[in-house]
Design a protein around this motif. Structure first.
Motif, PDB file in Angstrom:
ATOM      1  N   PHE A 109      -7.219 -18.070  -9.624  1.00  0.00           N
ATOM      2  CA  PHE A 109      -6.245 -17.068 -10.053  1.00  0.00           C
ATOM      3  C   PHE A 109      -6.721 -15.641  -9.791  1.00  0.00           C
ATOM      4  O   PHE A 109      -5.931 -14.808  -9.333  1.00  0.00           O
ATOM      5  CB  PHE A 109      -5.876 -17.273 -11.522  1.00  0.00           C
ATOM      6  N   PRO A 110      -7.986 -15.312 -10.075  1.00  0.00           N
ATOM      7  CA  PRO A 110      -8.430 -13.960  -9.729  1.00  0.00           C
ATOM      8  C   PRO A 110      -8.296 -13.654  -8.243  1.00  0.00           C
ATOM      9  O   PRO A 110      -8.033 -12.515  -7.847  1.00  0.00           O
ATOM     10  CB  PRO A 110      -9.900 -13.948 -10.158  1.00  0.00           C
ATOM     11  N   ALA A 160      -5.924 -15.041  -6.308  1.00  0.00           N
ATOM     12  CA  ALA A 160      -4.502 -14.998  -5.962  1.00  0.00           C
ATOM     13  C   ALA A 160      -3.818 -13.763  -6.524  1.00  0.00           C
ATOM     14  O   ALA A 160      -2.815 -13.310  -5.998  1.00  0.00           O
ATOM     15  CB  ALA A 160      -3.797 -16.251  -6.486  1.00  0.00           C
ATOM     16  N   GLU A 161      -4.384 -13.196  -7.594  1.00  0.00           N
ATOM     17  CA  GLU A 161      -3.676 -12.140  -8.301  1.00  0.00           C
ATOM     18  C   GLU A 161      -3.396 -10.898  -7.455  1.00  0.00           C
ATOM     19  O   GLU A 161      -2.295 -10.352  -7.508  1.00  0.00           O
ATOM     20  CB  GLU A 161      -4.489 -11.768  -9.534  1.00  0.00           C
ATOM     21  N   PRO A 162      -4.376 -10.416  -6.664  1.00  0.00           N
ATOM     22  CA  PRO A 162      -4.099  -9.215  -5.869  1.00  0.00           C
ATOM     23  C   PRO A 162      -2.984  -9.409  -4.854  1.00  0.00           C
ATOM     24  O   PRO A 162      -2.455  -8.440  -4.325  1.00  0.00           O
ATOM     25  CB  PRO A 162      -5.427  -8.942  -5.155  1.00  0.00           C
ATOM     26  N   LEU A 207      -0.187 -10.467  -5.603  1.00  0.00           N
ATOM     27  CA  LEU A 207       1.038 -10.093  -6.315  1.00  0.00           C
ATOM     28  C   LEU A 207       1.021  -8.590  -6.565  1.00  0.00           C
ATOM     29  O   LEU A 207      -0.030  -7.961  -6.521  1.00  0.00           O
ATOM     30  CB  LEU A 207       1.118 -10.852  -7.643  1.00  0.00           C
ATOM     31  N   PRO A 208       2.179  -7.997  -6.846  1.00  0.00           N
ATOM     32  CA  PRO A 208       2.259  -6.535  -6.853  1.00  0.00           C
ATOM     33  C   PRO A 208       1.822  -5.832  -8.134  1.00  0.00           C
ATOM     34  O   PRO A 208       1.842  -4.621  -8.183  1.00  0.00           O
ATOM     35  CB  PRO A 208       3.749  -6.277  -6.613  1.00  0.00           C
ATOM     36  N   PHE A 209       1.375  -6.556  -9.165  1.00  0.00           N
ATOM     37  CA  PHE A 209       1.152  -5.882 -10.445  1.00  0.00           C
ATOM     38  C   PHE A 209      -0.043  -4.941 -10.421  1.00  0.00           C
ATOM     39  O   PHE A 209      -0.226  -4.149 -11.336  1.00  0.00           O
ATOM     40  CB  PHE A 209       0.947  -6.904 -11.574  1.00  0.00           C
ATOM     41  N   GLY A 210      -0.867  -5.035  -9.387  1.00  0.00           N
ATOM     42  CA  GLY A 210      -2.076  -4.225  -9.380  1.00  0.00           C
ATOM     43  C   GLY A 210      -1.947  -2.932  -8.604  1.00  0.00           C
ATOM     44  O   GLY A 210      -2.902  -2.172  -8.494  1.00  0.00           O
ATOM     45  N   ASP A 211      -0.759  -2.652  -8.063  1.00  0.00           N
ATOM     46  CA  ASP A 211      -0.609  -1.474  -7.218  1.00  0.00           C
ATOM     47  C   ASP A 211      -0.331  -0.248  -8.067  1.00  0.00           C
ATOM     48  O   ASP A 211       0.816   0.087  -8.321  1.00  0.00           O
ATOM     49  CB  ASP A 211       0.552  -1.678  -6.235  1.00  0.00           C
ATOM     50  N   ALA A 246      -5.731  -3.265  -4.918  1.00  0.00           N
ATOM     51  CA  ALA A 246      -4.986  -4.443  -4.500  1.00  0.00           C
ATOM     52  C   ALA A 246      -3.690  -4.115  -3.782  1.00  0.00           C
ATOM     53  O   ALA A 246      -2.812  -3.490  -4.324  1.00  0.00           O
ATOM     54  CB  ALA A 246      -4.647  -5.290  -5.710  1.00  0.00           C
TER      55      ALA A 246
END
Lengths: 236, 58
Positions: free
Chosen positions: B36-37, B39-41, B43-47, B57
């Protein structure tokens, strides 16, 4: 393989994928928050332990209430160097500020854009933080209003910045917002018209998306030595 | 798939159940710790940064 076995395998695959997705959501919504909580607590503890161990020379009291002379400061990448408080986000809201805006850094706290000014200095001290996941530090970002305080301490000095603009929604390529004299793409959004000691906060917009960014600007309103106690904007 | 695993586990029902539980825990651990760590970047939540800077990310 009999049709029955095929169907069973297919069903098992579907259930497995569904479980994976649910687990991933749990990871994002809860686990990253729990990890961020312990990581930020650890960073703040480290900072405070460091400050207690070797108190920096408090800056000479400045005349006329002006900011203290900027000493040459260098922050170590990935290391915490300050704690931020934003009373608008609640009394318990305190986050460490780390040097750099890498993915791993932002998991442990707020990230200081390495190319921007240091805390309290002339220019623009720019900080990025997660709106969602990893503890949701900037969840209430849209509630910020002109006049709100952003208080930071580096162990020797309290810096009180005062927000000058409503959250400004822009596109990710609008890098002018973190320039020493912030120059957003939309001229009318610019909060300042002369150089000064500024602070910029950035986060993502919409809440769970990445198509835009939200930005607020603040100016340095007051500084005081930590020996004089907490600034009036902070409770207790 | 799961039937195959179950048939290949040793021991009686209780041992198998315990081993299955261990397997599930191991898989969840690997997912949370590594997969998961990673895969997470994606996704857009880290921008959260404006471009041109180390980049949280993409």
């Amino acid at each position: 393989m009999s049709p029955r076995a095929l169907l069973r395998t297919f069903s098992e695959l579907c259930i497995t994928i569904g479980t994976l997705i649910v687990l991933f959501v749990v990871h994002l919504l809860f686990w990253t928050g729990i990890r961020a909580q312990s990581a930020t607590d650890r960073e703040i503890d480290r900072l405070e332990a460091g400050w207690a161990a070797e108190p920096l020379e408090p800056p000479a009291p400045s005349r006329g209430g002006g900011p203290p002379p900027a000493a040459p400061v260098e922050y170590e990448p990935g290391q915490p160097f300050a704690v931020m408080y934003i009373p608008r986000f609640g009394e318990a809201w305190d986050w460490p500020v780390l040097q750099g805006t890498g993915t791993d850094t932002l998991k442990k706290g707020l990230g200081h854009y390495a190319s921007t000014a240091v805390l309290g200095a002339k220019g623009n001290f720019a900080v990025a933080g997660h709106r969602r996941t990893h503890g949701d530090p900037f969840k209430d970002f849209p509630k910020l209003r002109p006049g709100d305080e952003v208080v930071l301490t580096d162990g020797t000095t309290w810096f009180t910045y005062r927000i000058a603009s409503k959250p400004y929604r822009t596109v990710p390529s609008d890098v002018g917002v973190i320039e020493p004299m912030p120059r957003p793409l939309k001229d009318e959004a610019a909060a300042f018209d002369e150089p000064g000691r500024y602070l910029t906060l950035t986060t993502c917009e919409p809440e769970w998306g990445s198509s835009h960014r939200l930005v607020v600007w603040a100016y340095l309103d007051a500084t005081q030595s930590v020996t004089d106690g907490k600034p009036p904007g902070l409770h207790s | 798939m799961y039937g195959w695993i179950w048939r290949h586990l040793p021991g009686n029902v209780w041992v198998r159940a315990a081993l299955s539980l261990l397997l599930v825990l191991a898989v969840v651990y690997v997912l949370f710790q590594y997969v998961f760590p990673w895969a997470e970047p994606l996704l857009p939540f880290g921008d959260v940064t404006v471009d041109g800077e180390g980049g949280a990310a993409r």
